[in-house]
Design a protein around this motif. Structure first.
Motif, PDB file in Angstrom:
ATOM      1  N   ASN A  10     -25.138  45.908 -50.320  1.00 48.25           N
ATOM      2  CA  ASN A  10     -24.813  47.252 -49.279  1.00 48.25           C
ATOM      3  C   ASN A  10     -23.021  47.341 -49.756  1.00 48.25           C
ATOM      4  O   ASN A  10     -22.277  46.585 -49.130  1.00 48.25           O
ATOM      5  N   THR A  11     -22.544  48.048 -50.646  1.00 53.46           N
ATOM      6  CA  THR A  11     -21.286  48.301 -51.120  1.00 53.46           C
ATOM      7  C   THR A  11     -20.417  48.773 -50.302  1.00 53.46           C
ATOM      8  O   THR A  11     -19.152  48.498 -50.048  1.00 53.46           O
ATOM      9  N   ALA A  12     -21.158  49.476 -49.356  1.00 54.20           N
ATOM     10  CA  ALA A  12     -20.334  50.185 -48.303  1.00 54.20           C
ATOM     11  C   ALA A  12     -19.596  49.462 -47.212  1.00 54.20           C
ATOM     12  O   ALA A  12     -18.988  49.409 -46.544  1.00 54.20           O
ATOM     13  N   ALA A  13     -19.988  48.063 -47.288  1.00 51.29           N
ATOM     14  CA  ALA A  13     -19.680  47.002 -46.428  1.00 51.29           C
ATOM     15  C   ALA A  13     -18.258  46.771 -46.781  1.00 51.29           C
ATOM     16  O   ALA A  13     -17.523  46.339 -45.883  1.00 51.29           O
ATOM     17  N   VAL A  14     -17.926  47.029 -47.928  1.00 53.43           N
ATOM     18  CA  VAL A  14     -16.595  46.598 -48.426  1.00 53.43           C
ATOM     19  C   VAL A  14     -15.643  47.946 -48.693  1.00 53.43           C
ATOM     20  O   VAL A  14     -14.577  47.860 -49.106  1.00 53.43           O
ATOM     21  N   THR A  15     -16.371  49.123 -49.119  1.00 54.66           N
ATOM     22  CA  THR A  15     -15.797  50.338 -49.466  1.00 54.66           C
ATOM     23  C   THR A  15     -15.554  51.251 -48.461  1.00 54.66           C
ATOM     24  O   THR A  15     -14.868  52.010 -48.760  1.00 54.66           O
ATOM     25  N   SER A  16     -16.562  51.149 -47.172  1.00 54.14           N
ATOM     26  CA  SER A  16     -16.080  52.079 -46.274  1.00 54.14           C
ATOM     27  C   SER A  16     -14.859  51.912 -45.537  1.00 54.14           C
ATOM     28  O   SER A  16     -14.268  50.780 -45.516  1.00 54.14           O
ATOM     29  N   PRO A  17     -14.237  52.734 -44.595  1.00 54.39           N
ATOM     30  CA  PRO A  17     -12.968  52.486 -43.858  1.00 54.39           C
ATOM     31  C   PRO A  17     -13.018  51.262 -43.123  1.00 54.39           C
ATOM     32  O   PRO A  17     -12.179  50.504 -43.070  1.00 54.39           O
ATOM     33  N   VAL A  18     -14.407  51.069 -42.428  1.00 59.75           N
ATOM     34  CA  VAL A  18     -14.322  49.710 -41.720  1.00 59.75           C
ATOM     35  C   VAL A  18     -14.385  48.537 -42.506  1.00 59.75           C
ATOM     36  O   VAL A  18     -13.755  47.565 -41.963  1.00 59.75           O
ATOM     37  N   GLY A  19     -15.333  48.648 -43.754  1.00 65.11           N
ATOM     38  CA  GLY A  19     -15.251  47.711 -44.600  1.00 65.11           C
ATOM     39  C   GLY A  19     -13.845  47.216 -44.889  1.00 65.11           C
ATOM     40  O   GLY A  19     -13.514  46.147 -45.360  1.00 65.11           O
ATOM     41  N   VAL A  20     -13.101  48.298 -45.316  1.00 62.03           N
ATOM     42  CA  VAL A  20     -11.726  47.801 -46.071  1.00 62.03           C
ATOM     43  C   VAL A  20     -10.875  47.491 -44.949  1.00 62.03           C
ATOM     44  O   VAL A  20     -10.040  46.400 -45.154  1.00 62.03           O
ATOM     45  N   ALA A  21     -11.212  47.889 -43.509  1.00 66.71           N
ATOM     46  CA  ALA A  21     -10.321  47.016 -42.301  1.00 66.71           C
ATOM     47  C   ALA A  21     -10.662  45.513 -42.405  1.00 66.71           C
ATOM     48  O   ALA A  21     -10.047  44.699 -42.071  1.00 66.71           O
ATOM     49  N   ARG A  22     -11.893  45.379 -42.735  1.00 66.35           N
ATOM     50  CA  ARG A  22     -12.481  44.096 -42.261  1.00 66.35           C
ATOM     51  C   ARG A  22     -12.182  43.170 -43.636  1.00 66.35           C
ATOM     52  O   ARG A  22     -11.510  42.023 -43.326  1.00 66.35           O
ATOM     53  N   ALA A 124       7.592  35.173 -41.739  1.00 61.35           N
ATOM     54  CA  ALA A 124       6.523  35.725 -42.603  1.00 61.35           C
ATOM     55  C   ALA A 124       5.188  35.702 -41.924  1.00 61.35           C
ATOM     56  O   ALA A 124       4.224  36.462 -41.662  1.00 61.35           O
ATOM     57  N   ALA A 125       4.874  34.458 -41.446  1.00 62.66           N
ATOM     58  CA  ALA A 125       3.481  34.132 -40.664  1.00 62.66           C
ATOM     59  C   ALA A 125       3.338  35.150 -39.306  1.00 62.66           C
ATOM     60  O   ALA A 125       2.339  35.781 -39.196  1.00 62.66           O
ATOM     61  N   SER A 126       4.651  35.384 -38.748  1.00 64.89           N
ATOM     62  CA  SER A 126       4.602  36.331 -37.930  1.00 64.89           C
ATOM     63  C   SER A 126       4.460  37.580 -38.136  1.00 64.89           C
ATOM     64  O   SER A 126       3.882  38.467 -37.487  1.00 64.89           O
ATOM     65  N   VAL A 127       4.822  38.143 -39.342  1.00 60.02           N
ATOM     66  CA  VAL A 127       4.803  39.524 -39.779  1.00 60.02           C
ATOM     67  C   VAL A 127       3.194  39.579 -39.913  1.00 60.02           C
ATOM     68  O   VAL A 127       2.460  40.847 -39.606  1.00 60.02           O
ATOM     69  N   PHE A 128       2.583  38.885 -40.706  1.00 60.85           N
ATOM     70  CA  PHE A 128       1.131  38.869 -41.134  1.00 60.85           C
ATOM     71  C   PHE A 128       0.571  38.675 -39.849  1.00 60.85           C
ATOM     72  O   PHE A 128      -0.822  39.554 -39.748  1.00 60.85           O
ATOM     73  N   ALA A 129       0.775  38.014 -38.805  1.00 66.23           N
ATOM     74  CA  ALA A 129       0.113  38.035 -37.597  1.00 66.23           C
ATOM     75  C   ALA A 129       0.171  39.367 -36.839  1.00 66.23           C
ATOM     76  O   ALA A 129      -1.198  39.793 -36.269  1.00 66.23           O
ATOM     77  N   GLY A 130       0.742  40.039 -36.990  1.00 67.61           N
ATOM     78  CA  GLY A 130       1.178  41.220 -36.295  1.00 67.61           C
ATOM     79  C   GLY A 130       0.242  42.413 -37.172  1.00 67.61           C
ATOM     80  O   GLY A 130      -0.435  43.531 -36.601  1.00 67.61           O
ATOM     81  N   LEU A 131       0.293  42.260 -38.554  1.00 65.34           N
ATOM     82  CA  LEU A 131      -0.627  42.925 -39.426  1.00 65.34           C
ATOM     83  C   LEU A 131      -2.009  42.623 -39.107  1.00 65.34           C
ATOM     84  O   LEU A 131      -2.919  43.539 -39.314  1.00 65.34           O
ATOM     85  N   LEU A 132      -2.210  41.619 -38.935  1.00 63.24           N
ATOM     86  CA  LEU A 132      -3.543  41.081 -38.701  1.00 63.24           C
ATOM     87  C   LEU A 132      -4.186  41.800 -37.248  1.00 63.24           C
ATOM     88  O   LEU A 132      -5.434  42.210 -37.068  1.00 63.24           O
ATOM     89  N   PHE A 133      -3.246  41.795 -36.108  1.00 61.67           N
ATOM     90  CA  PHE A 133      -3.643  42.499 -35.174  1.00 61.67           C
ATOM     91  C   PHE A 133      -3.919  44.178 -35.288  1.00 61.67           C
ATOM     92  O   PHE A 133      -4.734  44.512 -34.959  1.00 61.67           O
ATOM     93  N   LEU A 134      -3.250  44.490 -36.256  1.00 60.26           N
ATOM     94  CA  LEU A 134      -3.296  46.289 -36.353  1.00 60.26           C
ATOM     95  C   LEU A 134      -4.374  46.376 -37.091  1.00 60.26           C
ATOM     96  O   LEU A 134      -5.127  47.282 -36.911  1.00 60.26           O
ATOM     97  N   ALA A 135      -5.062  45.487 -38.103  1.00 55.87           N
ATOM     98  CA  ALA A 135      -6.161  45.550 -38.854  1.00 55.87           C
ATOM     99  C   ALA A 135      -7.406  45.419 -37.861  1.00 55.87           C
ATOM    100  O   ALA A 135      -8.369  46.397 -38.089  1.00 55.87           O
ATOM    101  N   TYR A 136      -7.559  44.655 -36.990  1.00 56.89           N
ATOM    102  CA  TYR A 136      -8.610  44.602 -35.866  1.00 56.89           C
ATOM    103  C   TYR A 136      -8.287  45.858 -34.979  1.00 56.89           C
ATOM    104  O   TYR A 136      -9.639  46.249 -34.515  1.00 56.89           O
ATOM    105  N   ALA A 137      -7.218  46.428 -34.648  1.00 57.30           N
ATOM    106  CA  ALA A 137      -7.132  47.435 -33.905  1.00 57.30           C
ATOM    107  C   ALA A 137      -7.731  48.515 -34.292  1.00 57.30           C
ATOM    108  O   ALA A 137      -8.337  49.647 -33.823  1.00 57.30           O
TER     109      ALA A 137
END
Length: 301
Positions: A10-22, A124-137
């Motif tokens: 299922n290529t949509a699992a990685v190409t859809s907006p939700v897939g890209v977020a994951r 740097a870890a703190s910056v990526f931790a913030g980006l990680l939160f945004l990706a799940y949101a």
């Protein structure tokens, strides 16, 4: 497993907006805990919690991507839509907590005494931790139920609020065990019973939704959830009145923080945290009750 006539992957699992977020979640999560493990460093319960959050969320995200890409999720005896929606909300709450805790306890502007390299890795870890939160949101935003859409219960506002309610209850329990002195009065023990009862029932509701077993019950599950939410509102109202009286009234407790109370081990601080999050959860249950009037459960999505 035989083919149903369509492609195996299922290529949509990685190409859809939700897939890209994951995919971004997986990338940011791996980067965050790698930076911390390599040279950023962590210690004590706060650091251990942050590392657990990042590794746990990374592992479950990889599992979700793998299952959807290979279509193996159809073989699992759970409601996949409910599971992914519940995890996305939980991961959002956990990662935002870690994104606040890690820089608060481990990041400093100066190089002394940890050294500039360690400081830079922690920033740097703190910056990526913030980006990680945004990706799940973003995933929660993309998968939430739209008006008129038939979707899984955990993707509705009421379902997402169940995760938040349970998470807030965990914060309350953490403050309770931190020398909150709740055993001093029967009234405060009643409040603990309220927190515990609502937490357990909320977790049960989530568990039945995720496992897709709501349709097999011998009673109307959705009506029972609405009734429970109403009861939870009443119980939290009682706790919201009783807890402050028996903790901050001068007859039973202290209206002000004692001057000699040690920082980090002060019962008054724990009591204040419990009071604040009691009102937070009361508001969440009230909003949940309002939204639960307008939804219909779908257990098989």
């Amino acid at each position: 497993m035989e083919s149903a006539g369509g492609p195996y992957l299922n290529t949509a699992a990685v190409t859809s907006p939700v897939g890209v977020a994951r995919l971004l979640q997986m990338t940011f999560g791996c980067t965050t805990f790698s930076l911390v493990a390599h040279q950023g460093g962590f210690s004590a319960a706060y650091g251990t919690f942050c590392m657990f959050v990042w590794t746990f969320c990374f592992a479950i995200t990889v599992f979700i991507i793998a299952c959807e890409f290979t279509r193996l999720h159809s073989c699992l005896r759970i409601s996949w839509g409910n599971f992914t929606a519940a995890f996305a909300m939980l991961a959002t709450l956990m990662t935002v907590t870690a994104a606040v805790i890690y820089p608060l306890y481990f990041v400093q502007l100066g190089c002394y005494p940890i050294g500039c390299d360690v400081r830079d890795f922690r920033i740097a870890a703190s910056v990526f931790a913030g980006l990680l939160f945004l990706a799940y949101a973003v995933e929660v935003f993309l998968t939430r139920a739209k008006p008129g859409q038939v979707t899984s219960y955990m993707a509705t506002v009421s379902g997402l609020l169940k995760i938040v309610q349970a998470f807030v209850a965990c914060i309350i329990f953490g403050a309770l065990v931190n020398d909150s002195q709740y055993r001093k009065y029967v009234a405060t023990q009643w409040c603990v019973a309220v927190f515990s009862f609502c937490f357990v029932v909320t977790v049960v509701v989530v568990a039945f939704s995720v496992t897709g077993k709501t349709a097999t019950l011998g009673f109307p599950f959705e009506r029972s959830v609405v009734v429970y939410t109403f009861v939870a509102v009443l119980l939290y109202v009682s706790a919201a009145v009783i807890w402050p009286v028996f903790c901050f009234d001068s007859k039973y407790g202290s209206p002000r923080r004692p001057a000699l109370c040690a920082k980090g081990r002060c019962p008054w601080d724990s009591q204040l945290v419990i009071a604040i999050f009691t009102y937070v959860n009361l508001l969440l249950y009230v909003v949940d009750l309002a939204y639960s009037q307008r939804i219909r459960f779908v257990s098989h999505l």
